[in-house]
Design an enzyme around this catalytic site. Structure first.
Site, PDB file in Angstrom:
ATOM      1  N   ASP A 104      28.185   6.305  21.881  1.00  0.00           N
ATOM      2  CA  ASP A 104      28.934   5.290  20.635  1.00  0.00           C
ATOM      3  C   ASP A 104      28.648   5.965  19.158  1.00  0.00           C
ATOM      4  OD1 ASP A 104      26.084   6.667  20.664  1.00  0.00           O
ATOM      5  OD2 ASP A 104      25.331   4.390  19.661  1.00  0.00           O
ATOM      6  N   GLU A 105      29.073   7.019  19.400  1.00  0.00           N
ATOM      7  CA  GLU A 105      29.184   8.200  19.060  1.00  0.00           C
ATOM      8  C   GLU A 105      29.989   9.516  18.396  1.00  0.00           C
ATOM      9  OE1 GLU A 105      26.750  10.925  15.700  1.00  0.00           O
ATOM     10  OE2 GLU A 105      26.003   9.429  17.033  1.00  0.00           O
TER      11      GLU A 105
END
Length: 354
Positions: A100-101
């Site tokens: 997610d990053e």
């Protein structure tokens, strides 16, 4: 991404949008065991979050508002790949640090004469329109500050930290907001009267190094807005292969073909996991005298289909019958000439979201 796993589930299950959604095994069904991978923002209002024991959610959240869902990592990896595809529309200098990053260096980009803010807006808008998910981004002159910015205005936020604003911005942050400062270090710092970035900035570099060694140097640099680490762009894999050495040697054709089928399936699975396809299949074979030979077949269209890979490997193997007569010591199948594939079929390892 904002509360990534939980947001994906709420997108796919609208009935959970007004519930405190916890992505974890339900501890009531597993003898009190389970760790929270993530929680939606409604659940976070009750003081629960990732990496906490799931049992705490039961103690803090009313049962009529609480929902547990076991993580579906295959789904999350597939969605992550879709997000990464959008990022790669902007730049190939993408350093993925989690599902997610990611960090992006947009000094040079693919969209022309755009500012970093415009590029962030482009990705944020496209992710929302195409995937129905929200994300937050930070823009600054180094990775550490960009990370701080991305966390500052969640969810669906954007933060720009200019060079002449960095010290003031960092000074007003609680030390728990600093990436890399864990709970134990936080406790030690607070015992020393260091609670904010401003408090850190007042400490000498030598003092922090003496107290925290290497981490102390990092604390000193980060509190002063210094981070020299570059964005490490992803390297494209050149090949994916599976091979095995056999003892005793193989003299049986069916046994050799069975192993080739297994290798082809493993190669196909690896391609699928990395969202790649191949345009060239390579057979590697070694006999009892250590004579090694490779053969390759090109495809008209890229594939990640195990049956196609096996058919080509089998065709090449059957054209080399002399190896069976001597005895096969090693067999292998590889995929080369790799290309990006569809992002809809991807598996995932177990991971905890930050």
């Amino acid at each position: 991404m904002d509360a990534f796993y939980a947001s994906v589930e709420m997108r796919d299950h609208p009935e959970y949008r007004h519930k405190a959604l916890i992505i974890a095994r339900d501890p009531r069904k597993h003898n009190g065991h389970g760790v929270i991978t993530t929680a939606n923002y409604f659940a976070r209002q009750y003081g629960v979050g990732s990496a906490m024991p799931a049992i705490k959610a039961i103690k803090r959240i009313p049962s009529d508002k609480l929902v547990f869902l076991p993580p579906n990592f295959e789904k999350y990896r597939a969605v992550s790949a879709q997000v990464h595809k959008i990022m790669h529309e902007v730049t190939d200098r993408v350093e993925s640090v989690a599902l997610d990053e990611a960090y992006l260096d947009v000094t040079e980009n693919k969209l022309g004469d755009c500012t970093a803010i415009e590029l962030g807006n482009y990705m944020q808008k496209k992710i929302y329109e195409e995937l129905k998910l929200t994300c937050s981004f930070g823009v600054s002159y180094n990775k550490f500050l960009a990370k701080m910015g991305s966390e500052y205005a969640k969810p669906f936020g954007k933060t720009v930290i200019l060079p002449d604003e960095a010290l003031d911005f960092l000074g007003m942050q609680d030390i728990k907001k600093f990436p890399g400062i864990g709970k134990k270090t936080q406790e030690i710092l607070r015992q020393m009267g260091i609670n904010t970035g401003s408090d850190l900035q007042k400490q000498s570099v030598h003092f922090l190094i003496d107290r925290f060694k290497k981490q102390g140097y990092v604390l000193a640099m980060h509190s002063r807005g210094i981070d020299l680490s570059p964005v490490q762009g992803e390297r494209q894999r050149k090949s994916i292969g599976k091979e095995r050495t056999f003892e005793p040697l193989i003299f049986d054709q069916q046994k050799a073909l069975t192993n080739l089928r297994i290798f082809s399936s493993e190669v196909a699975e690896a391609l699928n996991k990395q969202s790649l396809s191949t345009k060239c299949v390579v057979l590697k074979i070694r006999d009892a005298d250590f004579r090694t030979m490779t053969r390759r077949k090109m495809l008209k269209h890229p594939t990640q289909n195990s049956h196609v890979i096996f058919d080509l490997a089998r065709e090449m193997f059957l054209a080399l019958p002399e190896f069976l007569n001597i005895g096969i010591r090693l067999l292998g199948v590889s995929a080369t000439n790799l290309e990006q594939e569809s992002y809809s079929q991807i598996n995932l390892f177990n991971a905890i979201e930050d």
